[in-house]
Design an enzyme around this catalytic site. Structure first.
Site, PDB file in Angstrom:
ATOM      1  CE  LYS A  13      -2.266  -0.980   3.850  1.00  0.00           C
ATOM      2  NZ  LYS A  13      -1.928  -2.352   4.283  1.00  0.00           N
ATOM      3  NE  ARG A  89      -4.918  -1.724   9.718  1.00  0.00           N
ATOM      4  CZ  ARG A  89      -3.874  -1.223   9.084  1.00  0.00           C
ATOM      5  NH1 ARG A  89      -3.935  -0.043   8.529  1.00  0.00           N
ATOM      6  NH2 ARG A  89      -2.763  -1.921   8.988  1.00  0.00           N
ATOM      7  NE  ARG A 128       7.003  -3.242   6.687  1.00  0.00           N
ATOM      8  CZ  ARG A 128       5.691  -2.972   6.590  1.00  0.00           C
ATOM      9  NH1 ARG A 128       5.196  -2.466   5.483  1.00  0.00           N
ATOM     10  NH2 ARG A 128       4.883  -3.238   7.598  1.00  0.00           N
ATOM     11  NE  ARG A 134       5.722  -0.898  10.627  1.00  0.00           N
ATOM     12  CZ  ARG A 134       4.656  -0.915   9.835  1.00  0.00           C
ATOM     13  NH1 ARG A 134       4.693  -0.296   8.675  1.00  0.00           N
ATOM     14  NH2 ARG A 134       3.565  -1.546  10.208  1.00  0.00           N
ATOM     15  NE  ARG A 145       1.426  -5.489  11.414  1.00  0.00           N
ATOM     16  CZ  ARG A 145       2.615  -5.436  10.795  1.00  0.00           C
ATOM     17  NH1 ARG A 145       3.668  -6.022  11.336  1.00  0.00           N
ATOM     18  NH2 ARG A 145       2.733  -4.810   9.653  1.00  0.00           N
TER      19      ARG A 145
HETATM   20  P1  ADP Z   1       0.599  -2.437   7.904  1.00  0.00           P
HETATM   21  O1  ADP Z   1      -0.577  -2.324   6.990  1.00  0.00           O
HETATM   22  O2  ADP Z   1       1.880  -2.713   7.211  1.00  0.00           O
HETATM   23  O3  ADP Z   1       0.378  -3.354   9.065  1.00  0.00           O
HETATM   24  P2  ADP Z   1       0.217   0.320   8.847  1.00  0.00           P
HETATM   25  O4  ADP Z   1       1.399   1.224   8.854  1.00  0.00           O
HETATM   26  O5  ADP Z   1      -0.892   0.640   7.906  1.00  0.00           O
HETATM   27  O6  ADP Z   1       0.868  -1.079   8.589  1.00  0.00           O
HETATM   28  O7  ADP Z   1      -0.407   0.193  10.331  1.00  0.00           O
HETATM   29  C1  ADP Z   1       0.366  -0.174  11.424  1.00  0.00           C
HETATM   30  C2  ADP Z   1      -0.516  -0.322  12.680  1.00  0.00           C
HETATM   31  O8  ADP Z   1      -1.141   0.938  12.995  1.00  0.00           O
HETATM   32  C3  ADP Z   1      -1.683  -1.298  12.556  1.00  0.00           C
HETATM   33  O9  ADP Z   1      -1.293  -2.635  12.826  1.00  0.00           O
HETATM   34  C4  ADP Z   1      -2.656  -0.742  13.634  1.00  0.00           C
HETATM   35  O10 ADP Z   1      -2.258  -1.117  14.925  1.00  0.00           O
HETATM   36  C5  ADP Z   1      -2.463   0.757  13.527  1.00  0.00           C
HETATM   37  N1  ADP Z   1      -3.447   1.349  12.575  1.00  0.00           N
HETATM   38  C6  ADP Z   1      -3.159   1.885  11.361  1.00  0.00           C
HETATM   39  N2  ADP Z   1      -4.282   2.281  10.726  1.00  0.00           N
HETATM   40  C7  ADP Z   1      -5.322   1.991  11.559  1.00  0.00           C
HETATM   41  C8  ADP Z   1      -6.736   2.137  11.475  1.00  0.00           C
HETATM   42  N3  ADP Z   1      -7.328   2.646  10.382  1.00  0.00           N
HETATM   43  N4  ADP Z   1      -7.492   1.726  12.540  1.00  0.00           N
HETATM   44  C9  ADP Z   1      -6.932   1.198  13.620  1.00  0.00           C
HETATM   45  N5  ADP Z   1      -5.606   1.022  13.763  1.00  0.00           N
HETATM   46  C10 ADP Z   1      -4.792   1.406  12.749  1.00  0.00           C
END
Ligand code: ADP
Length: 190
Positions: A13, A89, A128, A134, A145
């Site tokens: 993404k 999400r 990654r 991270r 996740r």
């Molecule tokens: P990835 O999709 O690679 O897991 P992101 O950078 O999009 O990583 O998100 C990392 C973390 O941030 C998620 O696992 C969650 O804990 C939190 N997060 C991100 N976006 C949301 C959202 N829309 N609602 C709730 N938690 C979120």
């Protein structure tokens, strides 16, 4: 145009959002980046978010939604074409996003779903993690996740399919090929 880039952790993404920004000048709302920035700055929001993120869980919908609501009114976002990356999400977030955009006279115009098999996602996320530093890119949290993704986020695919806005894209292809597939879809919408 408001675009949602959708898919599991590690599906690409962020990478594809960057390509779209270079090509079309979208404003990028990455909720993950936004939260990591708050964590790094040890703000009250960051301290709360860290508890969820480090466990591989989502932060509560109400919290996420109030952040987005504020952001949509901020001068740097107003009037721009937006890419939502990592948001919505949950079905609740998707329903509320519709309202938030609607009351500003906008809508979600397209949802790009980057589809990648789980085994490939795990491999990408472990790799990654070696460079990203991270806290959530370790095997245990990655598995959590992915489970959260399948339970809470994947149902959004159907939500957007029913609205006719979901466009599946093969996220296992080469980065440039994926970028071209997305661009072709966007141009067909213009
Ligand atoms: P990835 O999709 O690679 O897991 P992101 O950078 O999009 O990583 O998100 C990392 C973390 O941030 C998620 O696992 C969650 O804990 C939190 N997060 C991100 N976006 C949301 C959202 N829309 N609602 C709730 N938690 C979120």
């Amino acid at each position: 145009m408001n675009l949602v880039i959708f898919g599991a952790p590690g599906c690409g993404k962020g990478t594809q959002s960057e390509r779209l920004i270079d090509r079309y000048g979208f404003y990028h709302i990455s909720t993950g980046e936004l939260l990591r920035d708050q964590i790094a700055r040890k703000t009250p929001l960051g301290i709360t978010a860290d508890k969820y993120i480090s466990q591989g869980h989502l932060i509560p919908d109400e919290l996420m939604l109030s952040i987005i609501d504020d952001l949509l009114d901020s001068p740097e976002v107003k009037g721009k074409n937006i890419i939502f990356d990592g948001f919505p999400r949950t079905v609740k977030q998707a329903e509320e996003l519709e309202h938030l955009l609607q009351k500003r006279g906008h809508a979600v115009d397209a949802v790009i779903g980057l589809e990648v098999p789980d085994e490939e996602l795990i491999e990408r996320l472990i790799n990654r993690g070696k460079e990203s530093g991270r806290a959530d890119d370790n095997l245990e949290t990655i598995k959590e996740r992915l489970e959260v993704y399948h339970n809470q986020t994947q149902p959004l695919r159907k939500f957007y399919e029913e609205r006719g806005s979901y466009k599946p894209i093969n996220g296992s292809n080469a980065i440039d090929a994926i970028a071209d597939d997305i661009a072709a879809h966007i141009e067909h919408l213009l």
